[in-house]
Design a protein around this motif. Structure first.
Motif, short mmCIF file in Angstrom:
data_model
loop_
_atom_site.label_atom_id
_atom_site.label_comp_id
_atom_site.label_asym_id
_atom_site.label_seq_id
_atom_site.Cartn_x
_atom_site.Cartn_y
_atom_site.Cartn_z
N THR A 5 0.84 -1.20 0.00
CA THR A 5 0.00 0.00 0.00
C THR A 5 0.87 1.24 0.00
O THR A 5 1.86 1.32 0.72
CB THR A 5 -0.92 0.02 1.24
N PHE A 6 0.48 2.22 -0.80
CA PHE A 6 1.20 3.48 -0.89
C PHE A 6 0.26 4.61 -0.49
O PHE A 6 -0.95 4.42 -0.37
CB PHE A 6 1.72 3.70 -2.31
N LYS A 7 0.82 5.78 -0.33
CA LYS A 7 0.01 6.96 0.00
C LYS A 7 0.53 8.15 -0.78
O LYS A 7 1.67 8.14 -1.30
CB LYS A 7 0.05 7.25 1.50
N ALA A 8 -0.29 9.19 -0.87
CA ALA A 8 0.12 10.41 -1.58
C ALA A 8 1.40 10.96 -0.97
O ALA A 8 1.55 11.06 0.24
CB ALA A 8 -0.99 11.45 -1.51
N TRP A 17 7.84 3.16 -15.85
CA TRP A 17 7.93 4.62 -15.93
C TRP A 17 9.06 5.20 -15.09
O TRP A 17 9.28 6.40 -15.10
CB TRP A 17 6.60 5.25 -15.52
N GLY A 18 9.78 4.36 -14.36
CA GLY A 18 10.90 4.85 -13.59
C GLY A 18 10.48 5.55 -12.31
O GLY A 18 9.48 5.21 -11.68
N ALA A 19 11.27 6.57 -11.93
CA ALA A 19 11.02 7.28 -10.67
C ALA A 19 9.73 8.07 -10.75
O ALA A 19 9.42 8.71 -11.76
CB ALA A 19 12.20 8.20 -10.37
N GLY A 20 8.97 8.04 -9.66
CA GLY A 20 7.71 8.76 -9.63
C GLY A 20 7.29 9.12 -8.23
O GLY A 20 7.95 8.77 -7.25
N GLU A 21 6.18 9.84 -8.14
CA GLU A 21 5.62 10.23 -6.85
C GLU A 21 4.11 9.98 -6.87
O GLU A 21 3.43 10.36 -7.84
CB GLU A 21 5.90 11.69 -6.56
N ILE A 22 3.60 9.33 -5.83
CA ILE A 22 2.15 9.08 -5.73
C ILE A 22 1.44 10.38 -5.41
O ILE A 22 1.80 11.07 -4.44
CB ILE A 22 1.85 8.03 -4.64
N VAL A 23 0.45 10.73 -6.23
CA VAL A 23 -0.30 11.95 -5.99
C VAL A 23 -1.74 11.68 -5.54
O VAL A 23 -2.40 12.57 -5.00
CB VAL A 23 -0.31 12.86 -7.24
N PHE A 24 -2.21 10.44 -5.77
CA PHE A 24 -3.57 10.10 -5.33
C PHE A 24 -3.72 8.57 -5.27
O PHE A 24 -3.14 7.85 -6.07
CB PHE A 24 -4.62 10.66 -6.30
N TYR A 36 -3.43 3.68 -8.41
CA TYR A 36 -2.90 4.96 -7.97
C TYR A 36 -2.69 5.89 -9.16
O TYR A 36 -2.57 5.43 -10.30
CB TYR A 36 -1.54 4.78 -7.26
N LEU A 37 -2.63 7.18 -8.87
CA LEU A 37 -2.21 8.16 -9.86
C LEU A 37 -0.79 8.57 -9.47
O LEU A 37 -0.54 9.05 -8.37
CB LEU A 37 -3.13 9.38 -9.84
N MET A 38 0.15 8.33 -10.40
CA MET A 38 1.56 8.61 -10.15
C MET A 38 2.07 9.68 -11.11
O MET A 38 1.73 9.67 -12.30
CB MET A 38 2.39 7.33 -10.34
N ALA A 53 3.32 -3.07 -9.79
CA ALA A 53 4.36 -2.56 -10.68
C ALA A 53 5.29 -1.57 -9.98
O ALA A 53 6.20 -1.03 -10.61
CB ALA A 53 3.72 -1.88 -11.89
N MET A 54 5.10 -1.36 -8.66
CA MET A 54 5.87 -0.32 -7.98
C MET A 54 6.53 -0.84 -6.72
O MET A 54 6.06 -1.80 -6.10
CB MET A 54 4.95 0.85 -7.59
N THR A 55 7.61 -0.17 -6.35
CA THR A 55 8.24 -0.36 -5.04
C THR A 55 8.56 1.01 -4.48
O THR A 55 8.68 1.99 -5.23
CB THR A 55 9.55 -1.18 -5.14
N ILE A 56 8.69 1.08 -3.16
CA ILE A 56 9.10 2.33 -2.54
C ILE A 56 10.53 2.65 -2.99
O ILE A 56 11.40 1.79 -2.94
CB ILE A 56 9.02 2.24 -1.00
#
Length: 244
Positions: A5-8, A17-24, A36-38, A53-56
């Motif tokens: 689970t991730f959070k904004a 897509w490489g490096a990203g940030e969760i926005v929603f 999620y929206l990244m 598809a993601m890791t911290i």
């Protein structure tokens, strides 16, 4: 195994897509609740993604120079990241060579001399030996050839003849920008304007960037001016030049 689970605000690494940030998120979509929206950090575009598809993203990489938030001591990241019930941590080596461990939250990146105006064609100087696993020495000069995909703060440079790779990649903490009065590039070769060079006849040259914007040189001790040979002319007529 349950989906992570991730959070904004979480910094993540997406396999496509490489490096990203969760926005929603997370939110329900197509029967799945782990969407999620990244925002991709490479270009700012927003992508719909799912958690498998993601890791911290790791806060640091092996070889990074970091500073203790509370101790103000300087460390080098030796291994990691490692994760436990208490969070992310790293094996770190202090300036005396002693290896220990530190929590990610107790470390911060060492400030660098990164120049936001850095562009292709600029010259950079490496700050330490084997920067980001490259076969380089502290003080080596390179021309910026490109910026790394997905990591816009990382640069790519040509490794040079005989190197085990065609290009090296450097992070901001691995290099500093060199001013145009200190270095010049001609025909893919970087020349250090603070050094001297010996030509094919044994004469030793000095070079300076003059008011006309060109680099001119002389093999005598007199002042260099715009009427002296340019670096390009010197290489053409007296090269190759060897640093001394």
């Amino acid at each position: 195994m349950a989906a992570q689970t991730f959070k904004a605000g979480d910094k993540v690494a997406h396999r496509s897509w490489g490096a990203g940030e969760i926005v929603f998120g997370p939110f329900l979509r197509d029967g799945s609740e782990d969407n999620y929206l990244m925002k991709a950090l490479s270009n700012g575009e927003h992508r719909l993604v799912d958690s498998p598809a993601m890791t911290i993203a790791s806060k640091f990489n092996v070889g990074d120079k970091v500073r203790g938030v509370y101790s103000d001591d300087i460390y080098t990241i030796e291994a990691g990241p490692f994760r436990s019930a208490y969070g992310e941590w790293y094996a770190t080596k202090d300036e005396d060579g002693d290896v220990g461990h530190n929590d990610a939250d107790s470390l911060k990146a060492v400030e660098t001399t990164e120049d936001a105006s850095l562009k292709e064609g600029d010259v950079v100087r490496t700050l330490h030996d084997n920067a980001f696993h490259a076969d380089v020495k502290a003080g080596d000069l390179f021309e910026v050839r490109a910026f790394a995909p997905y990591f816009p703060d990382r640069i790519k440079v040509d490794a040079g003849p005989g190197a085990r790779m065609a290009q090296w990649t450097f992070r901001p903490q691995d290099f500093e920008k060199v001013g145009a009065d200190k270095a010049a590039v001609h025909d893919g070769v970087v020349y250090d304007l603070t050094a001297r060079y010996r030509d094919k006849d044994g004469d030793v040259w000095r070079f300076e960037r003059c008011p006309d914007g060109e680099v001119h040189g002389a093999w005598t001790s007199r002042a260099i001016d715009e009427y002296d040979e340019t670096l390009a002319e010197t290489v053409r007529d007296y090269g190759p030049l060897t640093r001394v």
